[in-house]
Motif scaffolding. Structure first.
Motif, short mmCIF file in Angstrom:
data_model
loop_
_atom_site.label_atom_id
_atom_site.label_comp_id
_atom_site.label_asym_id
_atom_site.label_seq_id
_atom_site.Cartn_x
_atom_site.Cartn_y
_atom_site.Cartn_z
N PRO A 48 0.83 -1.21 0.00
CA PRO A 48 0.00 0.00 0.00
C PRO A 48 0.86 1.26 0.00
CG PRO A 48 -0.80 -1.58 1.62
CD PRO A 48 0.52 -2.09 1.14
N ARG A 49 0.49 2.22 -0.84
CA ARG A 49 1.21 3.47 -0.94
C ARG A 49 0.50 4.57 -0.14
NH1 ARG A 49 4.37 -0.26 -3.30
NH2 ARG A 49 6.04 0.69 -4.52
N ALA A 50 1.26 5.56 0.25
CA ALA A 50 0.67 6.72 0.94
C ALA A 50 -0.24 7.50 -0.01
CB ALA A 50 1.79 7.62 1.46
N ASP A 51 -1.26 8.13 0.54
CA ASP A 51 -2.20 8.93 -0.26
C ASP A 51 -2.54 10.20 0.52
OD1 ASP A 51 -4.04 9.91 -2.02
OD2 ASP A 51 -5.62 8.52 -1.46
N LEU A 52 -1.77 11.25 0.27
CA LEU A 52 -2.01 12.53 0.95
C LEU A 52 -3.16 13.27 0.27
CD1 LEU A 52 1.68 13.72 1.44
CD2 LEU A 52 0.18 12.68 3.14
N GLN A 53 -4.07 13.80 1.09
CA GLN A 53 -5.22 14.54 0.57
C GLN A 53 -5.40 15.83 1.37
OE1 GLN A 53 -8.78 12.19 0.47
NE2 GLN A 53 -7.76 10.40 -0.40
N THR B 297 -7.96 17.98 3.03
CA THR B 297 -9.34 17.75 3.49
C THR B 297 -10.07 19.04 3.83
OG1 THR B 297 -8.53 17.45 5.76
CG2 THR B 297 -8.73 15.47 4.38
#
Length: 205
Positions: free
Chosen positions: A184-189, A191
């Motif tokens: 699993p890869r990081a997913d910056l959002q 918000t």
């Protein structure tokens, strides 16, 4: 060699190893200035000389047979992760092995050895008695972004250093494959974003 004067000469001696299966009558050739660096005008016809005949006697090597018995690894893995590979090799004899040889570990996509990646080479220098086997475990790491189905292979005496009565059993593949998936890869959002409703031009917010 460097510089050499007119009428001067030099002597050089080297040791060479003949292939173990060589026999018959041979000649030794020596060529000087083999790369043509020295300009000799028309006088380069004598740059090669031949020895007297040399008779090579064939001495059969002791009968030995290295066999890759087993290789194993994990059933699943993730890209960038480490994994252990274990393998076993036996000398089927009937004579002991006194030389050294090299095992290679291969990772083949979908079991296709012709497309295999070499993971590592490991040299054995202790010899091996007739009927005796050894087992070895080494750790490797998958490259990032690797995914798919792979099969491990081990090939003993990969460079052919040991003359054997049977060369066909030097390679063994793992019974099962390794399914490699992407971790699993990081997913910056973003918000939320808070700003004032009105601002003054040139002002700081």
């Amino acid at each position: 060699v460097g510089a050499i004067g007119v009428g001067d000469m030099y002597t050089r001696q080297v040791d060479v190893t003949l292939p173990s299966n060589t026999f018959g009558t041979y000649f030794i050739f020596v060529t000087t200035d083999s790369s043509g660096d020295v300009y000799e005008f028309i006088f380069d016809a004598n740059n090669t000389s031949r020895s007297a005949a040399v008779t090579v006697n064939f001495v059969p090597p002791p009968p030995v047979d290295l066999e890759a018995l087993a290789v194993s690894g994990p059933a699943t893995a993730t890209d960038g992760g480490g994994f252990d590979v274990a393998w076993t090799v036996r000398n089927n004899g009937p004579q002991p092995i006194n030389g050294e040889w090299t095992d290679v570990v291969l990772l083949a996509p979908n079991g296709d050895v012709s497309r295999a990646t070499e993971l590592g080479r490991f040299t054995n220098t202790q010899g091996l008695g007739a009927g005796i086997s050894y087992s070895r475990t080494e750790r490797f790491q998958f490259a990032l972004h690797t995914q798919g189905l792979f099969q491990l292979f081990v090939r003993t005496d990969v460079t052919g250093r040991i003359p054997e009565t049977n060369e066909a059993n030097n390679e063994m593949g793992a019974l099962g494959g390794i399914t490699v998936t992407l971790q699993p890869r990081a997913d910056l959002q973003v918000t939320s974003l808070v700003i004032p409703a009105t601002v003054t031009a040139g002002g700081v917010i």
